[in-house]
Design a protein around this motif. Sequence first.
Motif, mmCIF file in Angstrom:
data_model
loop_
_atom_site.group_PDB
_atom_site.id
_atom_site.type_symbol
_atom_site.label_atom_id
_atom_site.label_comp_id
_atom_site.label_asym_id
_atom_site.label_seq_id
_atom_site.Cartn_x
_atom_site.Cartn_y
_atom_site.Cartn_z
ATOM 1 N N SER A 133 -39.059 -43.104 16.198
ATOM 2 C CA SER A 133 -39.434 -41.873 16.883
ATOM 3 C C SER A 133 -40.800 -41.421 16.389
ATOM 4 O O SER A 133 -41.293 -41.896 15.361
ATOM 5 C CB SER A 133 -38.390 -40.782 16.606
ATOM 6 O OG SER A 133 -37.111 -41.197 17.017
ATOM 7 N N PRO A 134 -41.443 -40.473 17.078
ATOM 8 C CA PRO A 134 -42.712 -39.941 16.576
ATOM 9 C C PRO A 134 -42.549 -39.363 15.166
ATOM 10 O O PRO A 134 -41.510 -38.780 14.840
ATOM 11 C CB PRO A 134 -43.055 -38.841 17.591
ATOM 12 C CG PRO A 134 -42.365 -39.264 18.852
ATOM 13 C CD PRO A 134 -41.095 -39.922 18.400
ATOM 14 N N ALA A 135 -43.569 -39.536 14.332
ATOM 15 C CA ALA A 135 -43.505 -39.042 12.954
ATOM 16 C C ALA A 135 -43.233 -37.541 12.952
ATOM 17 O O ALA A 135 -43.758 -36.798 13.788
ATOM 18 C CB ALA A 135 -44.812 -39.348 12.233
ATOM 19 N N ARG A 136 -42.409 -37.107 11.997
ATOM 20 C CA ARG A 136 -41.994 -35.705 11.988
ATOM 21 C C ARG A 136 -41.721 -35.240 10.560
ATOM 22 O O ARG A 136 -41.388 -36.033 9.677
ATOM 23 C CB ARG A 136 -40.742 -35.506 12.843
ATOM 24 C CG ARG A 136 -39.542 -36.299 12.355
ATOM 25 C CD ARG A 136 -38.545 -36.550 13.470
ATOM 26 N NE ARG A 136 -37.392 -37.323 13.010
ATOM 27 C CZ ARG A 136 -37.395 -38.650 12.909
ATOM 28 N NH1 ARG A 136 -38.473 -39.347 13.195
ATOM 29 N NH2 ARG A 136 -36.311 -39.283 12.504
ATOM 30 N N TRP A 137 -41.881 -33.939 10.372
ATOM 31 C CA TRP A 137 -41.503 -33.285 9.122
ATOM 32 C C TRP A 137 -40.030 -32.928 9.177
ATOM 33 O O TRP A 137 -39.495 -32.591 10.238
ATOM 34 C CB TRP A 137 -42.313 -32.009 8.928
ATOM 35 C CG TRP A 137 -43.762 -32.221 8.617
ATOM 36 C CD1 TRP A 137 -44.784 -32.293 9.524
ATOM 37 C CD2 TRP A 137 -44.349 -32.352 7.321
ATOM 38 N NE1 TRP A 137 -45.973 -32.480 8.878
ATOM 39 C CE2 TRP A 137 -45.736 -32.519 7.517
ATOM 40 C CE3 TRP A 137 -43.846 -32.361 6.029
ATOM 41 C CZ2 TRP A 137 -46.632 -32.675 6.464
ATOM 42 C CZ3 TRP A 137 -44.726 -32.512 4.971
ATOM 43 C CH2 TRP A 137 -46.088 -32.668 5.179
ATOM 44 N N GLU A 138 -39.386 -32.968 7.997
ATOM 45 C CA GLU A 138 -37.976 -32.570 7.901
ATOM 46 C C GLU A 138 -37.806 -31.681 6.673
ATOM 47 O O GLU A 138 -38.258 -32.021 5.581
ATOM 48 C CB GLU A 138 -37.082 -33.797 7.791
ATOM 49 C CG GLU A 138 -35.587 -33.451 7.725
ATOM 50 C CD GLU A 138 -34.724 -34.683 7.704
ATOM 51 O OE1 GLU A 138 -34.261 -35.102 8.780
ATOM 52 O OE2 GLU A 138 -34.530 -35.250 6.606
ATOM 53 N N LEU A 139 -37.172 -30.530 6.868
ATOM 54 C CA LEU A 139 -36.917 -29.582 5.777
ATOM 55 C C LEU A 139 -35.427 -29.355 5.636
ATOM 56 O O LEU A 139 -34.754 -28.979 6.598
ATOM 57 C CB LEU A 139 -37.621 -28.244 6.053
ATOM 58 C CG LEU A 139 -37.242 -27.074 5.130
ATOM 59 C CD1 LEU A 139 -37.731 -27.327 3.698
ATOM 60 C CD2 LEU A 139 -37.803 -25.761 5.659
ATOM 61 N N HIS A 140 -34.904 -29.588 4.430
ATOM 62 C CA HIS A 140 -33.525 -29.248 4.079
ATOM 63 C C HIS A 140 -33.569 -28.125 3.052
ATOM 64 O O HIS A 140 -34.306 -28.212 2.054
ATOM 65 C CB HIS A 140 -32.794 -30.442 3.452
ATOM 66 C CG HIS A 140 -32.351 -31.475 4.432
ATOM 67 N ND1 HIS A 140 -31.152 -31.397 5.109
ATOM 68 C CD2 HIS A 140 -32.953 -32.607 4.858
ATOM 69 C CE1 HIS A 140 -31.019 -32.457 5.898
ATOM 70 N NE2 HIS A 140 -32.104 -33.203 5.771
ATOM 71 N N THR A 141 -32.779 -27.077 3.259
ATOM 72 C CA THR A 141 -32.643 -26.015 2.268
ATOM 73 C C THR A 141 -31.172 -25.839 1.926
ATOM 74 O O THR A 141 -30.300 -26.221 2.714
ATOM 75 C CB THR A 141 -33.218 -24.681 2.782
ATOM 76 O OG1 THR A 141 -32.578 -24.332 4.026
ATOM 77 C CG2 THR A 141 -34.721 -24.779 3.008
#
Length: 505
Positions: A67-75
């Motif tokens: 898939s297109p490059a993406r940021w991922e944030l887990h909190t």
Amino acid sequence: MSATTDEQTTLTFRGPAEASIPPVAGLPGVHGDEAAPARVLEVERYDTADLRLAAAGVTVSVLRDDSPARWELHTPGDGDPLHLPVDPDAAPGARLPLPAGIAELVRGAARGRNVRPVGRVRTTRTEHRLLDESGARLATVVHDHVTLSTLGRSTEVEAWTEVAIDAPPALRPALADRAAEAGLRRAEPCGEAELTRLLRPARPERARPSEKRAGGALVAYLAKHNDRLAAEDLRVRRGEPDSVHQLRVAARRLRSALQGHRRLLDRERTDPLVEGLRRLGQALAPARDAQVQRERVLAGLAELPDELRLGGAAAVANRYFARIESESNAAALTALDSVEYVRLREQLDELVAAPPLRKRAAKKAKKELPRHVAKQQRRFAARVEHALDPELPPERRDIAMHEARKAGKRLRYVAEVARPAVGKPAKRYAKAVKGIQQALGEHQDTVVSRGTLRSLGALAHTDGENGFAFGVLHGHDTARAAAVEAELPELWRQASRRKLRRWME
């Protein structure tokens, strides 16, 4: 791709980096091996140099795959992670600046430090489809060459092979044997888990004082609510419901515990924290007050009969509160982004990690902590009795009620510190105090609400609307305040019974 039960058909294996795909020639029913082009999958982890995000349970990654490059944030406590696209114009392999939406959310955890790449897992994946005599897929073998590296001042590189086999039950034993011949052993996929392990911040080995001692019980309480403060900071930045209130409560609990147990700690260290927590509470107060008042006014309007709810009162209220909430929420976020707040959080962490306990803190918690509660009980009693003084002028009674309410909150939180050591007597007493404190809180809400309703009535008139409904609510709140004042003597009598306070003696 992993399996742990007989119903699942995927087996996973791990071996040295040079291990190849298990040989499939001669396997029963296998008549062909079709390999797909190799793909590269990458997870790049971002953090501060001292891994402050990891310490707060936050992970920020850039994912590059099909898939297109993406940021991922887990909190912590998240359901689904937050995803944001990577700038398509960014140069391949370049260090990326955090997107504004993620930078804002992690600012409290980063504490002003620069967030940069700290580790990477790169997987070169080749998928083999095993075909039966008709050319249909019989099984799938996925061969991953995994390279893990930490980045920055300390660099560590590891490489290994993982193989996942998705096959029907009849073929699995033979494929498992072939995997063993290739030097592979059963194991779970572990690329990201291994990176997380390597990037786990080292915690200094410090012996925490026993909770059977007064100091240990206090430090445990402070540590619990310091963690709560950090969790609610993230929720406020995400705009989650009730988060400002819960952040204020965590700050108030910390401040009350420090104020109510001054004799156990070095005040040169704790007094600045008390003041910092007080200023934090003040900065958050307008946002919380606006939320409470909006809910109170709109609920009051909804309960009015149609003949008393004249004009567009709800619309007037929504316009009024929308502006106030927007301004106060922005002010709250500004406070959380301030240098003062960053320093406060660091000082709280330092306090919990290395508490400046005084000699008195070594006394048994069950003996020492009730004395601290008793002192706060006397303070609360003096303020309640002042508020109930029949000679007190009406213009001063509201202030006296508010001061009693604040003293009651501190008493409750100081009693919470003692509860694990004292047990049920402290719990029963806290419940009794909560009853009168809630009545005092209801009284304070009517004081604030009456001022708000006067403003709303004037605004409705200016806007050409009918402000009658706000006047009706003002009358209701005036009556409710009088009712609370009439109830307080009996509530106080119940809460101040000696049998509830005997454990403090």
